[in-house]
Write a protein that holds these residues in place. Structure first.
Motif, short mmCIF file in Angstrom:
data_model
loop_
_atom_site.label_atom_id
_atom_site.label_comp_id
_atom_site.label_asym_id
_atom_site.label_seq_id
_atom_site.Cartn_x
_atom_site.Cartn_y
_atom_site.Cartn_z
N ALA A 24 34.03 39.39 35.64
CA ALA A 24 33.82 40.86 35.73
C ALA A 24 34.17 41.40 37.18
CB ALA A 24 32.31 41.36 35.22
N ARG A 25 33.99 40.68 38.03
CA ARG A 25 34.14 41.18 39.38
C ARG A 25 34.81 40.54 40.58
NH1 ARG A 25 28.10 44.01 40.88
NH2 ARG A 25 28.35 45.61 39.00
N GLY A 26 35.09 39.44 40.15
CA GLY A 26 35.74 38.39 41.13
C GLY A 26 37.15 38.12 41.13
N TYR A 27 37.90 38.86 40.22
CA TYR A 27 39.25 38.69 40.13
C TYR A 27 40.08 39.59 40.84
CZ TYR A 27 38.75 34.40 37.43
OH TYR A 27 38.26 33.17 37.20
N ASP A 28 39.80 40.02 42.01
CA ASP A 28 40.52 40.89 42.90
C ASP A 28 41.02 40.46 44.06
OD1 ASP A 28 38.20 40.23 44.25
OD2 ASP A 28 37.55 42.25 44.35
N PHE A 29 41.21 39.20 44.18
CA PHE A 29 41.92 38.57 45.12
C PHE A 29 43.23 38.67 45.27
CE2 PHE A 29 40.84 35.54 42.13
CZ PHE A 29 41.88 34.67 41.86
N PRO A 30 44.01 38.37 46.32
CA PRO A 30 45.43 38.99 46.48
C PRO A 30 46.40 38.06 45.49
CG PRO A 30 44.55 38.53 48.55
CD PRO A 30 43.45 38.38 47.60
N ALA A 31 46.05 36.75 45.16
CA ALA A 31 46.70 36.09 44.25
C ALA A 31 46.96 36.55 42.72
CB ALA A 31 46.54 34.42 44.56
N GLN A 71 48.48 39.93 42.51
CA GLN A 71 50.02 39.86 42.70
C GLN A 71 50.65 39.10 41.62
OE1 GLN A 71 50.33 37.66 46.67
NE2 GLN A 71 49.45 39.43 47.52
N GLY A 72 49.83 38.67 40.51
CA GLY A 72 50.45 37.96 39.46
C GLY A 72 50.40 36.52 39.55
N ALA A 108 55.86 27.45 39.70
CA ALA A 108 55.06 26.85 40.93
C ALA A 108 55.46 27.60 42.00
CB ALA A 108 54.93 25.43 40.88
N ALA A 109 56.88 27.52 42.40
CA ALA A 109 57.61 28.08 43.65
C ALA A 109 57.09 29.29 43.75
CB ALA A 109 59.07 27.77 43.62
N ARG A 110 57.04 30.24 42.67
CA ARG A 110 56.88 31.72 43.09
C ARG A 110 55.33 31.78 43.05
NH1 ARG A 110 60.33 31.99 38.34
NH2 ARG A 110 58.78 31.87 37.10
N ALA A 111 54.60 31.13 42.23
CA ALA A 111 53.25 31.28 42.49
C ALA A 111 52.97 31.03 43.93
CB ALA A 111 52.30 30.30 41.34
N ARG A 112 53.02 30.16 44.43
CA ARG A 112 52.70 29.59 45.85
C ARG A 112 53.36 30.24 47.18
NH1 ARG A 112 47.92 26.96 45.05
NH2 ARG A 112 47.81 25.58 43.05
N ARG A 113 54.26 31.02 46.73
CA ARG A 113 55.06 31.98 47.64
C ARG A 113 54.10 33.30 48.07
NH1 ARG A 113 59.46 33.93 45.08
NH2 ARG A 113 60.49 31.67 45.15
N ASP A 168 37.00 31.36 25.30
CA ASP A 168 37.22 30.45 26.56
C ASP A 168 37.90 31.26 27.50
OD1 ASP A 168 36.54 27.77 25.59
OD2 ASP A 168 38.35 28.16 24.35
N TRP A 169 37.09 31.32 28.55
CA TRP A 169 37.91 32.21 29.81
C TRP A 169 38.64 31.14 30.79
CZ3 TRP A 169 32.49 35.01 31.26
CH2 TRP A 169 32.33 35.91 30.51
N LEU A 170 39.87 31.40 30.65
CA LEU A 170 40.75 30.70 31.51
C LEU A 170 41.41 31.33 32.71
CD1 LEU A 170 42.87 28.66 28.56
CD2 LEU A 170 40.49 28.21 29.51
N ALA A 171 41.29 30.71 33.82
CA ALA A 171 42.28 31.24 35.00
C ALA A 171 42.90 30.14 35.39
CB ALA A 171 41.06 31.90 35.91
N TYR A 172 44.27 30.23 35.87
CA TYR A 172 44.98 29.37 36.40
C TYR A 172 46.11 29.97 37.34
CZ TYR A 172 47.61 30.94 32.27
OH TYR A 172 48.13 31.72 31.23
N TRP A 173 46.71 29.23 38.14
CA TRP A 173 47.80 29.59 38.88
C TRP A 173 48.87 29.32 38.08
CZ3 TRP A 173 48.30 30.76 44.02
CH2 TRP A 173 47.08 30.97 44.79
N ASP A 174 49.91 30.46 38.06
CA ASP A 174 50.92 30.71 37.31
C ASP A 174 52.10 29.64 37.38
OD1 ASP A 174 52.34 31.48 34.91
OD2 ASP A 174 53.19 33.25 36.06
#
Length: 636
Positions: free
Chosen positions: A318-325, A328-329, A630-635, A599-605
């Protein structure tokens, strides 16, 4: 709640196959479909030992003998990259917080996550079907007309990682040693095996005892296969940090005891092109990270320490998904509704102890837990109340018993409470205040009826001892939920305390049933069978190391488990499950907690996936690493 997957973790390769589910129908022309149904499922044939490409408990297999791959995979999926996650499920001797052995099929030690990926099995399941397996090491399966003898014919190309052939001798050895020396949750189940014998280098025969469970052949077909030559001269029951020889798609790579373990894809894996594997096994590396604190784990995910996260903390969702990554999507999250059954979770009583032997006492404590307040104030109204031992499935009992259920229950009426024959029991609903006076008053009445006596601010048990309860756990993440519960128990005169111990001590105490109350979440199956004995059976209640934590010892429960285990149709399984659900609910063996049918899933794009999702499960096993994403997600 602590998630114990029990045997389910070994009957499907979780990451690659997902969760099995209700069978559907493959679209074949009418005449072909009729012919296919006549011969597809093991058990439909009238003659002895007709070889089939798969086996099914009920009805026809979906996939024909010449199928190329499962419908929910991309057969051209590229290989590469890494899939990294925090350990989310456990089975047998595994532990959420640590590991100290790579032998995960025995009682000794805390087993490492992911070791099942290093072993092959005779057959493998589909995430579209609940009751079916298809050939992996075995190219075919056959059975005797009476169903007591099964034979699996092995593929000649099957190999262990050292290049040695995998033979019927290895299969027979594996089945036998797991029956004789494996973890109690396995060895008890495998007692239904009379013998396992190699009839030749490529043919293994398993004989079952009379009255064997309906699903035990599928369990055998999904057991890990060990190298007999490797284990000769070694103690199978001992802990070890030497990676045992396997034959599966992955081998053990770098690991740090208790912290992290990596599995590396076997480049020349012998079974890579089999239909059950095409489009799967896409990651070069699979890594599991261990954390003792969920908040620390989430910080690790945010920092990119691992790239896939199944969220189980409502506060963070509910509250934890406000970090920059995320903003920024570069990190994605999904809420995926699931049709997978939800196993029971709650605070389980140890009914072996005199203080919990009276059902009225157990019920009184249920009235002291205010789910409605907890859900709204601590869990952001994200959960539903756990009511059934087969939640989110057709096995859940609702309303009064059907005629079919009554037919199963009537022979045991004399030993059952009247409520079993009425509306299915559900836990009380509070006013959401956190201290519902009506419910607490009813709890006090039940305690008095059970012989408890209030003296000042202290409630005394019928024995005269002050009523105290120790809630045992291995981590503190449930404390926000438990402390208000403790406060309400205090209003009843019960002194409740929490004790957090290290994972090794926790596992030892669970194995020895040395606890008063503990939290646990169990896995669930769409088609439960003989493994129910390990969680609710009377023999398991007195066998150290089994999953019957509450100590259920009820002849009606035992009888209903046997009915379910030997059911010949899905309808019989459903009826038996509903009847069992009524009896277990009437026993008040736990304080029902909560579940979420999603299922609540979160993952690096940095993943791509097939267009088709399997009917059951997340489908993550068919994902693949996408270097461009991965190159975009880690940029940064």
């Amino acid at each position: 709640m602590r998630n114990g997957t029990g045997l389910r973790g070994i009957t499907r390769r979780g990451l690659f196959q997902g969760v099995a589910a209700v069978a559907g129908a493959l679209a074949l022309p009418g005449a072909a479909r009729a012919a296919w149904e006549a011969v597809s499922a093991v058990g439909l044939a009238d003659e002895d030992f007709v070889e089939r490409h798969g086996m099914s408990l009920f009805g026809p297999l979906e996939m024909p003998p010449d199928f190329a791959h499962f419908p929910y995979v991309n057969p051209q999926a590229p290989k590469g990259g890494e899939f990294a996650q925090q350990i989310r499920q456990i089975g047998l001797n595994q532990n959420f917080n640590t590991f100290n052995t790579l032998n995960t099929y025995v009682l000794q030690g805390d087993g490492a996550a992911g070791m099942d990926a290093t072993y092959d099995t005779l057959m493998s399941g589909s995430a579209d079907e609940p009751d079916a397996l298809y050939g992996l090491v075995a190219q075919s399966v056959s059975r005797s007309r009476d169903g007591l003898v099964f034979r699996w014919r092995l593929r000649s190309q099957a190999r262990f990682h050292d290049g040695s052939p995998l033979t019927a001798e290895d299969v027979a050895f594996s089945i036998t040693i797991l029956r004789n020396e494996g973890h109690p949750n396995l060895s008890q189940l495998l007692r239904q095996i009379e013998s396992a014998t190699a009839l030749g280098p490529d043919l293994v025969e398993v004989r079952f005892v009379e009255g064997r469970s309906r699903d035990i052949p599928l369990t055998v077909a999904a057991l890990p296969i060990f190298s007999k030559a490797y284990w000769e001269g070694r103690d199978f029951t001992a802990s070890t940090l030497e990676p045992p020889l396997g034959s599966g798609p992955y081998r053990v790579g770098r690991f740090e005891v208790g912290r992290t373990i990596t599995f590396e894809r076997v480049e020349d894996y012998w079974g890579a092109d089999l239909p059950v594997n095409v489009g799967l096994i896409n990651f070069d590396r699979i890594r599991y990270e261990y954390f003792r604190d969920r908040d620390v784990a989430f910080e690790g995910f945010k920092a990119g320490q691992f790239n896939y996260h199944e969220e189980s903390v409502s506060r963070q969702w509910a509250r934890g998904y406000d970090f920059p990554a995320f903003v920024q999507g570069r990190v994605v999250r999904e809420n995926l509704p699931t049709a997978v059954p939800q196993g029971p979770q709650g605070w389980w009583y140890n009914t072996r102890l005199p203080k919990f032997s009276d059902k009225r006492i157990r019920e009184a404590l249920i009235y002291a837990f205010d789910f409605e307040w907890t859900n709204e104030n601590i869990m952001f109204s994200s959960y539903a109340r756990m009511q059934s031992f087969f939640e989110n499935s057709e096995l859940k009992a609702e309303g009064p018993p059907s005629e079919a259920e009554l037919a199963l229950l009537e022979p045991y009426r004399a030993g059952l409470p009247d409520e079993v024959f009425g509306e299915a029991w559900t836990p009380p609903v509070s006013d959401g205040s956190g201290q519902d006076r009506t419910l607490l008053r009813r709890a006090s009445e039940l305690l008095r009826e059970a012989g408890c006596e209030r003296r000042g601010s202290v409630l005394h048990l019928p024995s005269g001892e002050p009523f105290t309860i120790e809630f045992l756990d291995f981590a503190s993440f449930l404390q926000p939920h438990t402390q208000p519960f403790h406060s309400n128990l205090g209003l009843l005169g019960i002194q409740a305390t929490s004790r957090i111990v290290d994972p090794a001590q926790y596992e030892r105490r669970m194995n020895e049933f040395d606890f008063e109350v503990t939290s646990r979440r169990f896995g669930a199956s769409l088609t439960p069978g003989g493994s129910l004995r390990l969680v609710y059976g009377s023999e398991a209640a007195v066998t150290p190391g089994t999953a019957n934590l509450s100590g259920v010892q009820d002849p009606t429960v035992d009888a209903l488990i046997e009915i379910i285990a030997n059911a010949q149709t899905r309808e019989e399984v459903v009826t038996g499950g509903r009847a069992l659900d009524r009896v277990l609910r009437a026993g008040r063996y736990m304080v029902p907690a909560w579940y979420k049918p999603a299922d609540w899933l979160a993952y690096w794009d940095e993943f791509s996936r097939p267009d088709t999702k399997p009917r059951y499960g997340t489908g993550v096993g068919a994902w693949w690493f996408d270097p461009e994403k991965a190159a975009r997600a880690r940029r940064r």
